[in-house]
Write an enzyme that holds these catalytic residues in place. Structure first.
Site, mmCIF file in Angstrom:
data_model
loop_
_atom_site.group_PDB
_atom_site.id
_atom_site.type_symbol
_atom_site.label_atom_id
_atom_site.label_comp_id
_atom_site.label_asym_id
_atom_site.label_seq_id
_atom_site.Cartn_x
_atom_site.Cartn_y
_atom_site.Cartn_z
ATOM 1 N N THR A 1 0.829 -1.204 0.000
ATOM 2 C CA THR A 1 0.000 0.000 0.000
ATOM 3 C C THR A 1 0.865 1.255 0.000
ATOM 4 O O THR A 1 2.028 1.239 0.435
ATOM 5 C CB THR A 1 -0.921 0.022 1.226
ATOM 6 N N ARG A 2 0.265 2.365 -0.443
ATOM 7 C CA ARG A 2 1.016 3.611 -0.544
ATOM 8 C C ARG A 2 1.569 4.059 0.804
ATOM 9 O O ARG A 2 2.704 4.532 0.899
ATOM 10 C CB ARG A 2 0.115 4.712 -1.128
#
Length: 571
Positions: free
Chosen positions: A279-280
């Protein structure tokens, strides 16, 4: 016309949605914007994603997952926000975004639907390029009868008793300081990301609306929550903040490797299964930790490398991205020199860049701030996304909250007195003119650079208590000793950048102080707020953090998070 029913500050999609909705209620509407409409703000730079539940998409005649319900969309949003969300705001977005999207479709606009956008459990990502979204919204507001005023830098809210009766600011075109009177005001000024050196957003997002709301008596919520986008360029300066490496790397699904200065793939310590495709927020935190612990690259980032991939794979990367031309042109930039470095086997330096303001002005589902006559919507507000934002939910937030704020402001305007005198106009006028009158003093640009450096050092993707304390002391010192000495070197009133910079510094100081107070008030890690000095795992309890102005100072307080729809204990 000297008095308007609704004055909207900001002409991005949230402000335009508010204008459209207010006009539908029969209100006279003036939209004031710091720059040119359609040439400034975050909307035109965005991918234009709008998240909508699958069943809602089907009802609109689009391809959607019949098993994807509004409840699933709500649950995804709350879980992504680490349960720090205001769940009533989440419900409002999920339930109402379909009606807002229908407006686009009814005007003949084409959209595409993503199979499964990042972080979502289903394919609910509707894509409308940001430029197209801005164009459609602008046309709709103009056709509805909204009026516009460009290059007006709003600085303060006009007050009468405990309510808001207009906006004061600087007309950059004429150099005149003016008061614009209205029965209600909607703040749609966007986020605060311009207060960070490395950022993906335009330079005008300095938090003007946040500062105006604070001074008028509204509260800010979760100001420590800022979403970072990993793998953005840190050098050269002309490309600084561009997310191009992220697009031809992890976001595009390509197996580029993140390396520290020792050549280690450090994502193995954070997410050994997904690695760089994590995930970012996790990739951002991991990259920032490498820098904080002394394993970063020379320019304060980490390395991203495609050297392990065959040359023909690298050559074919742009063919799978609609935003990249075959000649390696992307959003007006010729990225050929960078691609040539990648083809030669060189790693490039990247770092997390400030991307989206998760926290902001505290509102309810009607866009009310708690201050009579003052409403807000879009990225200027906080609470909806909690600790982190799902992709596409910015578009949904903008449309739903902008429309709600516009409708509420129009309805409230019917009961407000016409031409109520502004009791603080003399104060605001003096404050706006002071930097121009002061011929000798502090250069505003130098203070802006000092503030962005403080934000980058203390409020990056990973934070520490000592760094936050040090930055808070310095920001307060700037507010107490420097802001009052800001001076315009340029003596022309028209298009005076020094003067505009000084006014943006006036806004940035309380905005950053609010973020630092909030970050110190949350000693544990959650969502986008990662404390390097927190070793306690998941916190035992979650809280909302609020900042308000008490007299001449800012004060922080907290309240337990409520879970009306979904709790952390839910399966």
């Amino acid at each position: 016309m000297s008095d308007w029913d609704v004055i909207i500050v900001g002409a991005g999609a949230a402000g335009l949605a508010a204008a459209w909705a207010a006009r539908a209620e029969g209100a006279s509407v003036l939209v004031v914007n710091k720059g040119l409409v359609g040439r400034s703000g975050a909307t035109i730079t965005s991918g234009g994603g709008i998240s909508v539940a699958g069943q809602t998409l089907i009802s609109l005649g689009l391809a959607g997952d019949p098993d994807d319900t509004e409840e699933k969309f709500l649950n995804d949003t709350i879980r992504a926000g680490s349960f720090v969300n205001d769940q009533h705001l989440v419900e409002s977005m999920v339930v109402n975004v379909g009606a807002e999207l229908k407006v686009f479709l009814d005007r003949g606009n084409k959209v595409t639907v993503s199979k499964k956008p990042p972080g979502h459990s289903s394919g609910r990502g509707v894509r409308i390029p940001g430029v197209d979204m801005q164009r459609v919204m602008t046309q709709a507001a103009v056709q509805a009868g909204a009026r516009f005023r460009e290059d007006f830098q709003s600085v303060g809210l006009l007050r009468h008793d405990d309510g808001v009766v207009g906006v004061a600011g600087l007309d950059r075109r004429t150099g005149e300081v003016e008061a614009i009177h209205g029965r209600t005001v909607v703040l749609a000024t966007g986020g605060t990301t311009s207060n960070w050196r490395l950022r993906t957003a335009p330079e005008e997002l300095t938090g003007d609306g946040h500062a105006m709301a604070l001074a008028a008596g509204a509260e800010l919520i979760e100001m420590e929550m800022l979403q970072f986008l990993p793998c953005c360029l840190v050098a050269p300066d002309i490309w600084r903040g561009l997310q191009f490496p992220w697009i031809i790397g992890p976001q595009g699904g390509y197996r580029a490797w993140l390396l520290n200065r020792f050549g280690e793939r450090f994502m193995a310590n954070w997410d050994p299964v997904r690695m760089e495709l994590s995930t970012r927020d996790m990739v951002s935190a991991a990259s920032a930790t490498e820098v904080l612990e002394g394993r970063g690259s020379p320019n304060g980032g980490v390395y991203l490398s495609w050297a392990h991939l065959p040359r023909d794979i690298v050559d074919n990367l742009p063919r799978h991205s609609p935003s990249i031309g075959k000649d390696w042109r992307w959003e007006g930039f010729d990225m050929t020199p960078l691609v040539d470095q990648i083809r030669a086997g060189r790693a490039i330096e990247v770092a997390p860049a400030a991307h989206f303001s998760i926290g902001g002005i505290r509102i309810n589902t009607a866009g009310e701030t708690g201050v009579p006559g003052l409403f807000a919507g879009g990225e200027a507000t906080g609470g909806l996304h909690g600790g982190n934002r799902l992709s596409g939910s910015a578009g949904a937030q903008i449309l739903v909250q902008g429309s709600a704020a516009g409708r509420s402001a129009a309805k409230a305007a019917r009961g407000n007195k016409v031409g109520a005198p502004a009791q603080n106009w003399a104060y605001l006028k003096d404050r706006i003119e002071a930097p121009f009158r002061r011929e000798n003093g502090v250069v505003p640009l130098e203070v802006k650079q000092r503030l962005t450096g403080l934000a980058e050092a203390a409020l990056g993707a990973v934070r520490t208590g000592p760094a936050l304390e040090k930055a808070l002391a310095e920001v307060r010192d700037i507010g107490a000793t420097v802001v009052g000495e800001l001076s315009s070197r340029n003596r022309d009133r028209v298009w005076n950048r020094d003067w505009s910079d000084a006014l943006e510094v006036q806004a940035a100081v309380p905005v950053l102080e609010s973020a630092l107070l909030s970050a110190l008030g949350r000693s544990y890690s959650v969502g986008a707020h990662q404390r390097h000095d927190w070793k306690g795992g998941k916190p035992s309890a979650l809280h909302h953090g609020f900042v308000g102005q008490v007299g001449e100072t800012l004060a922080y307080h907290s309240a337990s998070v409520e879970f009306p729809f979904l709790s952390p204990a839910s399966p």
